[in-house]
Write an enzyme that holds these catalytic residues in place. Sequence first.
Site, PDB file in Angstrom:
ATOM      1  N   SER A 125       0.836  -1.203   0.000  1.00  0.00           N
ATOM      2  CA  SER A 125       0.000   0.000   0.000  1.00  0.00           C
ATOM      3  C   SER A 125       0.869   1.250   0.000  1.00  0.00           C
ATOM      4  CB  SER A 125      -0.863  -0.028   1.263  1.00  0.00           C
ATOM      5  OG  SER A 125      -1.459   1.212   1.480  1.00  0.00           O
ATOM      6  N   TYR A 150      -2.252  -1.568  10.833  1.00  0.00           N
ATOM      7  CA  TYR A 150      -2.509  -2.018   9.462  1.00  0.00           C
ATOM      8  C   TYR A 150      -1.339  -1.636   8.553  1.00  0.00           C
ATOM      9  CZ  TYR A 150      -3.893  -1.717   4.637  1.00  0.00           C
ATOM     10  OH  TYR A 150      -3.870  -1.819   3.273  1.00  0.00           O
ATOM     11  N   LYS A 154       1.849  -3.907   6.420  1.00  0.00           N
ATOM     12  CA  LYS A 154       2.288  -3.829   5.018  1.00  0.00           C
ATOM     13  C   LYS A 154       3.805  -3.605   4.950  1.00  0.00           C
ATOM     14  CE  LYS A 154      -1.618  -4.778   3.331  1.00  0.00           C
ATOM     15  NZ  LYS A 154      -1.802  -6.094   2.713  1.00  0.00           N
TER      16      LYS A 154
HETATM   17  C1  WQD Z   1      -9.676   9.262   0.946  1.00  0.00           C
HETATM   18  C2  WQD Z   1      -9.861  10.747   1.191  1.00  0.00           C
HETATM   19  C3  WQD Z   1     -10.225  11.301   3.495  1.00  0.00           C
HETATM   20  C4  WQD Z   1     -14.061   9.293   3.935  1.00  0.00           C
HETATM   21  C5  WQD Z   1      -7.040   4.335   3.250  1.00  0.00           C
HETATM   22  C6  WQD Z   1      -5.910   3.587   3.898  1.00  0.00           C
HETATM   23  C7  WQD Z   1      -4.987   3.040   2.871  1.00  0.00           C
HETATM   24  C8  WQD Z   1      -5.728   2.217   1.862  1.00  0.00           C
HETATM   25  C9  WQD Z   1      -6.972   2.848   1.372  1.00  0.00           C
HETATM   26  C10 WQD Z   1      -6.514  -0.048   2.256  1.00  0.00           C
HETATM   27  C11 WQD Z   1      -9.124  11.249   2.428  1.00  0.00           C
HETATM   28  C12 WQD Z   1     -11.450  11.647   2.677  1.00  0.00           C
HETATM   29  C13 WQD Z   1     -12.874   9.791   3.438  1.00  0.00           C
HETATM   30  C14 WQD Z   1     -15.113  10.193   4.256  1.00  0.00           C
HETATM   31  C15 WQD Z   1     -13.723  12.016   3.530  1.00  0.00           C
HETATM   32  N1  WQD Z   1      -5.792   0.915   2.342  1.00  0.00           N
HETATM   33  N2  WQD Z   1     -12.707  11.141   3.232  1.00  0.00           N
HETATM   34  N3  WQD Z   1     -14.906  11.529   4.023  1.00  0.00           N
HETATM   35  O1  WQD Z   1      -7.322   7.322   3.871  1.00  0.00           O
HETATM   36  O2  WQD Z   1      -6.416   7.679   1.534  1.00  0.00           O
HETATM   37  O3  WQD Z   1      -6.503   5.411   2.488  1.00  0.00           O
HETATM   38  O4  WQD Z   1      -7.726   3.441   2.416  1.00  0.00           O
HETATM   39  O5  WQD Z   1      -6.914  -1.004   2.184  1.00  0.00           O
HETATM   40  O6  WQD Z   1      -4.028   2.303   3.490  1.00  0.00           O
HETATM   41  O7  WQD Z   1      -5.209   4.468   4.750  1.00  0.00           O
HETATM   42  O8  WQD Z   1      -8.602   6.471   1.821  1.00  0.00           O
HETATM   43  O9  WQD Z   1     -10.934   6.456   1.102  1.00  0.00           O
HETATM   44  O10 WQD Z   1     -10.422   6.569   3.574  1.00  0.00           O
HETATM   45  O11 WQD Z   1      -9.961   8.553   2.144  1.00  0.00           O
HETATM   46  O12 WQD Z   1     -13.592  13.247   3.352  1.00  0.00           O
HETATM   47  O13 WQD Z   1     -16.185   9.817   4.742  1.00  0.00           O
HETATM   48  O14 WQD Z   1     -11.250  10.993   1.439  1.00  0.00           O
HETATM   49  O15 WQD Z   1      -9.991  12.306   4.462  1.00  0.00           O
HETATM   50  O16 WQD Z   1      -8.669  12.531   2.140  1.00  0.00           O
HETATM   51  P1  WQD Z   1      -7.174   6.832   2.497  1.00  0.00           P
HETATM   52  P2  WQD Z   1     -10.057   6.939   2.185  1.00  0.00           P
END
Ligand code: WQD
Length: 339
Positions: A125, A150, A154
């Site tokens: 990741s 998590y 990785k």
């Molecule tokens: C994306 C953007 C949030 C939800 C995570 C893990 C990573 C990977 C994928 C998995 C960010 C914003 C999110 C919401 C929002 N692993 N957001 N409102 O955090 O980049 O990555 O998932 O298996 O390891 O860390 O992905 O989709 O959670 O967030 O504003 O309700 O959307 O702040 O900027 P992230 P995400």
Amino acid sequence: MKILVTGGLGFIGSHTVVALQEKGYEVVIIDNLSNSNLSVLDGITKITGRKPIFEQLDLRDKPALVDFFNRYDDIKGIIHFAASKAVGESLEKPLLYYENNLTTLIYLLQQMQEKTIHNFIFSSSCTVYGEPESLPISEQAPIKPALSPYGNTKQIGEEIIRDTAKAYPQFNSIALRYFNPIGAHSSAAIGELPLGVPQNLIPFVTQTAAGIREQLSVFGDNYPTPDGTAIRDYIHVVDLAESHVAALERLLNSRQKDNFEVFNIGTGRGSSVMEIINTFETVNDLKLNYKIVDRREGDVTAVWADTGLAEKELGWKARLTMEDALRDAWQWQQKISSK
Ligand code: WQD
């Protein structure tokens, strides 16, 4: 040629099984159904016209795994997706994450040695990079201390594979560092099936549009980015799936420069949360109910991939757009909501 896909009924796993079957590989899936559903097998069969072999098995069950490899003695490569992936949950249950993500990796690698299976692909990741010092981020960028168990699994997972590759020159491995996978198969026969309240942006967006969630919270609009919301590299899961076929073929055709290699798998393009919302509304012709709230702890400002190495060495490049992904994600949501 028989390929084992662990976690093959999950979001990325199921799309990869489709990509493999479409290329003529025979797939054996191991999945413990902890975060997936047997109905995914029907979706895969509907798309490819072929039902993969399925074995319900928990990789923590070593005797069952040994028995599995005794029964399937002609596996030529393993693509290992099976893992727990919720960042928040990993902070609450670190030992469960270390057991699920690392014990199982070790058991699999031991069986590979035992049965002389040489080709291994690991789901890593972009989380290993933490807050990048420069963008786009290349594979050479430093690995930052993980912000969650998590993320740590990785990082440690990559180290375990690197050490294994060092000790056993005949072992060939590739870690793919995924950026943010989104979308669904364009047939809407398979897609993401989040358990409970989605933590990731796109499932929350589609569930809000479907009326399952009342409102999307946008986590922060005071980031140092053009519109103030955080930036990520969102990649269509079908493109991501195809990168595994490219990686597998590199292993099978002995094209590796080193017996442990790492590639970024993203689009090379960053999109902000507001861009995602606006594009989702435009391509699907609807309005999303959202509000701006505080930043979410642990989120980085901006991450997107330098995809040059994957293009050059794997001959792979993302070809679908964010519009495609957001259209496909919405189609899929509508299909599962109507059930
Ligand atoms: C994306 C953007 C949030 C939800 C995570 C893990 C990573 C990977 C994928 C998995 C960010 C914003 C999110 C919401 C929002 N692993 N957001 N409102 O955090 O980049 O990555 O998932 O298996 O390891 O860390 O992905 O989709 O959670 O967030 O504003 O309700 O959307 O702040 O900027 P992230 P995400």
